[in-house]
Write an enzyme that holds these catalytic residues in place. Structure first.
Site, PDB file in Angstrom:
ATOM      1  N   GLU A  23      10.306  -6.826 -15.182  1.00 54.21           N
ATOM      2  CA  GLU A  23      11.470  -7.004 -14.313  1.00 54.21           C
ATOM      3  C   GLU A  23      12.535  -7.849 -15.002  1.00 54.21           C
ATOM      4  OE1 GLU A  23      13.505  -6.015 -12.379  1.00 54.21           O
ATOM      5  OE2 GLU A  23      12.845  -6.391 -10.321  1.00 54.21           O
ATOM      6  N   ARG A  38       8.370   2.033  -8.000  1.00 54.62           N
ATOM      7  CA  ARG A  38       8.171   0.594  -8.025  1.00 54.62           C
ATOM      8  C   ARG A  38       6.704   0.286  -7.738  1.00 54.62           C
ATOM      9  NH1 ARG A  38      12.442  -2.306  -4.173  1.00 54.62           N
ATOM     10  NH2 ARG A  38      11.335  -4.158  -4.971  1.00 54.62           N
ATOM     11  N   HIS A  39       6.285  -0.873  -8.130  1.00 53.30           N
ATOM     12  CA  HIS A  39       4.953  -1.347  -7.782  1.00 53.30           C
ATOM     13  C   HIS A  39       4.813  -1.443  -6.258  1.00 53.30           C
ATOM     14  CE1 HIS A  39       6.898  -5.155  -6.746  1.00 53.30           C
ATOM     15  NE2 HIS A  39       7.575  -5.015  -7.886  1.00 53.30           N
ATOM     16  N   ARG A  60       1.581  -7.029 -10.896  1.00 54.42           N
ATOM     17  CA  ARG A  60       1.815  -6.201  -9.713  1.00 54.42           C
ATOM     18  C   ARG A  60       1.967  -4.722 -10.071  1.00 54.42           C
ATOM     19  NH1 ARG A  60       6.135  -9.693 -10.417  1.00 54.42           N
ATOM     20  NH2 ARG A  60       8.265  -8.858 -10.550  1.00 54.42           N
ATOM     21  N   ASN A 105       7.500 -10.210  -2.666  1.00 54.32           N
ATOM     22  CA  ASN A 105       8.331  -9.309  -1.854  1.00 54.32           C
ATOM     23  C   ASN A 105       8.268  -9.699  -0.387  1.00 54.32           C
ATOM     24  OD1 ASN A 105       7.397  -6.519  -3.939  1.00 54.32           O
ATOM     25  ND2 ASN A 105       9.339  -7.622  -3.917  1.00 54.32           N
ATOM     26  N   HIS A 161       9.774  -2.004 -11.995  1.00 54.79           N
ATOM     27  CA  HIS A 161      10.419  -2.915 -11.057  1.00 54.79           C
ATOM     28  C   HIS A 161      11.815  -2.408 -10.703  1.00 54.79           C
ATOM     29  CE1 HIS A 161       7.218  -5.809 -12.187  1.00 54.79           C
ATOM     30  NE2 HIS A 161       7.371  -5.260 -13.383  1.00 54.79           N
TER      31      HIS A 161
END
Length: 745
Positions: free
Chosen positions: A631, A558-559, A610, A565, A697
């Site tokens: 995403e 994931r980023h 991101r 977040n 994502h």
């Protein structure tokens, strides 16, 4: 089984290592010792012992055990500080927790100096007695870590001194050099990537045939009962071959040239076509996001099809769970084709050790991931359960009537089980056996009449090296040789079995078929297709064109943590938080070390910033942005927290909680929609021959991971996909294995 020659695989790279040392002012050597031998001698495993800093003692009881890397490979990695770049060592064989018996390798001590093994490369030879000698191939690899890397890690250590709650150690561990060492620095940094390893789901190598369907008649603990009707009658039945056969040979497949109806544009992210819409955008062209588009949520025509399809009474499912175009095409095939076309049987054909079971397992995984109810039936498993695992090569002779009848019987039982499962709602059955004669294939076609459509999938391999490798893997993994302690005896028996099959083998020339000719190596080959039509058979051909066995890692992550977040808001396109920026640095350091010698590797990200920012500092590799990796589209819920959705949209919140797989956000996407738009990504990952790093994502990586791990669709929305963790998927001939590295908490 020993080999007659050995060489230092990295002998050509040591010179460059010395230049690296001169240019960057020194550094630490990271050394990897590997030993390979297919024959295991009891509980004896390879050990290494020798001088400082490797062991510091020639006492065999203090020798360092090597760890098993694969069924035939053992490995030991260690760090050589700058002040100890010369060391003496030897290999020995002994139990891991006992010092007897202990057999030391023949010959003089091995000397490692400045990143190079001195002297002539040689096998590690162990003499058990006058008559038995065991030989191991030896591989030695050394990489130098520059002071720049050390300094960067020291800064990371100072910024992140907090111990990891997962590993219980700092992100960068510090160990002091022995006291009194005037030449060495006061501290040294351990940069071994293995320190970041965390437990991953078990991915031990399992013989693929053992994962196939268990015969129904044995589920209750009984043995096979004689099926109604004689197998001999089925064998004797003839299926007339069509008078004309039109064949298409594909040597280097190209994407199909599809007709674009007026007012239609191609969707690059999904591969579907959508009505052309004008958008005020600097891009100048609108590309449909995919099945999540609001206008595709419901269709009057699709609803009519769904309600008017009348499956057989008692069928549990009338169509696959795949969404959008996949499901629509499946329904169209059912409506327009004959009754038996609602069910598809892929019948494998080929000599042993040609990769049939591996191909069947990959195809099963792919079709399940797309949402098609698919099962893998392995006739060898039926044979072992009915007749035992101790059948010699004579059992497989073409002139052995008892053996032929027994093998036809279990094939008929497997076919009966498969067609019975299809009548209950199953869609695609993979029938895995040699099926090496026209008589056997005619028997299967006769049994399938009115029940399912058969497509033969023949695997042909002429590469002797690949065949030899497959034979060795077969001896090591197949239950047929689990009780044979002597690898050589098992090897000779399987070679005789192979000779028996070659004497009676008849290539496929009947019915619908796909021939894969020398495709497994990933370097060229051909696919021949005959009488193949329909959406799903076409997808199968396209998948097979792009699949191969070349080993390579795929890194999923994931980023780094984003601003959304931190605020628990879904979707959006925010930048990274402070922790996210730190992870981008750690990810860069990890990728550049892990893929140091993989110049052909590539970095894939979504189009959201991101992920782009997370991979921005990685240099030396091409970067590709995929819209398909964006995403999941949360539609009108984008930017909200789940608490806000629960408060302001309680019905949507309840619907999502009830079925996360099929729930589609208003004007957004469902997980099934994400799976459909990810199919081109999966095909491209299968086609790649070099490592790939995918920075994406949570929802997208859940779907990708489920494909490689063969997880059911229902589990996809619940798969754990933590931040700041790298999942390494190793793809190769033995299947898929996994490692996880947690770079930050």
């Amino acid at each position: 089984m020993g080999t007659s020659s050995s060489k230092n695989l990295d002998s050509s790279s040591h010179g460059s290592g010395e230049e690296y040392k001169d240019e960057h002012g020194g550094g630490q050597l990271y050394v990897s010792l590997k030993m390979e031998n297919y024959k295991i001698k009891g509980d004896l495993i390879p050990h290494v012992y020798g001088s400082v800093p490797l062991v510091g003692s020639w006492d065999t009881s203090k020798a360092l055990p090597m760890e098993r890397e694969s069924v035939s490979m053992w490995e030991l990695s260690f760090v050589v500080p700058p002040n100890h770049e010369t060391l003496d060592f030897k290999f020995l064989l002994k139990p891991k927790y006992n010092n007897t018996p202990c057999i030391e390798e023949e010959g003089t001590n091995r000397q490692f100096m400045g990143g190079t093994l001195q002297g002539v490369a040689r096998l590690a030879v162990f003499n058990f007695n006058q008559e038995e000698v065991l030989e191991y191939r030896v591989f030695i690899k050394a990489n130098r870590v520059s002071p720049f890397d050390l300094a960067a890690s020291w800064r990371a250590y100072q910024e992140n001194f907090e111990p990891s709650t997962v590993r219980g150690i700092p992100d960068v561990s510090i160990s002091s050099l022995p006291e009194g060492d005037e030449n060495g620095s006061s501290t040294s940094l351990d940069l071994d990537l293995e320190q970041y390893l965390v437990p991953a789901p078990a991915t031990s190598v399992v013989y693929a045939a053992n994962l196939t369907e268990t015969p129904r008649s044995l589920k209750g603990g009984g043995v096979f009962s004689k099926t109604e009707g004689s197998t001999k009658d089925a064998v004797a039945a003839n299926v007339d071959r069509p008078a004309t056969i039109k064949e298409m040979e594909v040597v280097i497949p190209e994407p199909p040239k599809l007709f674009h109806p007026p007012g239609m544009v191609e969707s690059k992210s999904v591969g579907t076509f959508s009505p052309l819409q004008r958008q005020d955008s600097h891009r100048g062209m609108f590309v449909d996001r995919g099945v999540g588009s609001p206008r595709l949520v419901k269709s009057a025509s699709a609803s009519t099809l769904t309600t008017t399809v009348k499956p057989d009474s008692g069928a549990k499912k009338s169509m696959p769970e795949a969404a959008g175009a996949v499901a629509a095409a499946a329904v169209a095939d059912q409506m327009l084709g004959p009754k038996e076309d609602m069910h598809l049987a892929i019948v494998l054909v080929g000599l042993p050790a040609r990769g049939k079971t591996f191909t069947a397992a990959k195809l099963t995984r792919y079709l399940r991931w797309l949402g098609h109810d698919t099962k893998h039936f392995n006739v060898g498993k039926y044979r072992r359960l009915k007749h035992g695992t101790n059948q010699t090569a004579d059992f497989f002779r073409g002139d052995n009537p008892e053996g032929m009848e027994a093998r036809n019987e279990v094939a008929a039982l497997a076919m009966d089980d498969m067609t019975a499962w299809m009548q209950e709602g199953g869609q695609v059955g993979i029938f895995d056996a040699t099926n090496s004669t026209s008589e056997r294939r005619n028997m299967l076609m006769k049994m399938a009449e009115g029940k399912c459509k058969i497509i033969f999938l023949e695997t042909i391999c002429n590469d002797r090296q690949i065949i030899e490798r497959n034979i060795r893997l077969k001896i090591q993994q197949s239950p047929d040789y689990a009780e044979e302690p002597d690898f050589g005896a098992g090897y000779q028996d399987f070679k005789r079995r192979l000779d028996n099959y070659e004497k009676i083998y008849e290539p496929v020339n009947e019915g619908s078929y796909i021939k894969m000719i020398d495709m497994v190596s990933g370097h060229g080959g051909q696919i021949q297709v005959n009488n193949i039509s329909g959406y799903l058979p076409g997808r199968i051909v396209f998948f097979l064109v792009n699949t191969h066995l070349t080993p390579r890692p795929i890194l999923l992550t994931r980023h780094g943590e984003s601003r959304n977040n931190m605020r628990s808001r879904i979707g959006g396109d925010t930048v990274l938080s402070g922790n996210g920026e730190l992870y981008a640095k750690k990810l860069t350091n990890f990728v550049e070390k892990r893929l140091k010698n993989e110049r052909a590797a590539s970095i894939w990200t979504s189009t959201l910033q991101r992920t782009i920012l997370s991979a921005n500092q990685i240099v030396g590799f091409p970067k590709i942005q995929w819209r398909a990796l964006d995403e999941i589209n949360a539609g009108v819920c984008d930017g909200m927290t789940y608490e806000e959705i629960k408060k302001n949209m309680p019905d949507e919140y309840a619907s999502r909680k009830k079925d996360k797989l099929r729930y589609r956000y208003p004007r957004g996407e469902s997980y099934l929609d994400v799976i459909q738009r990810l199919e081109p990504v999966i095909i491209e990952l299968e086609r790649q021959r070099a490592p790939v790093v995918v920075v994406s994502h949570q929802a997208v990586l859940r779907a990708l991971y489920a494909y490689f791990a063969d997880r059911p669709l229902s589990e996809i929305p619940h798969i754990e996909m933590p931040l700041h963790t790298i999942i390494e998927i190793q793809m190769g001939v033995t299947g898929v294995q996994e490692k996880r590295y947690k770079l930050m908490d």
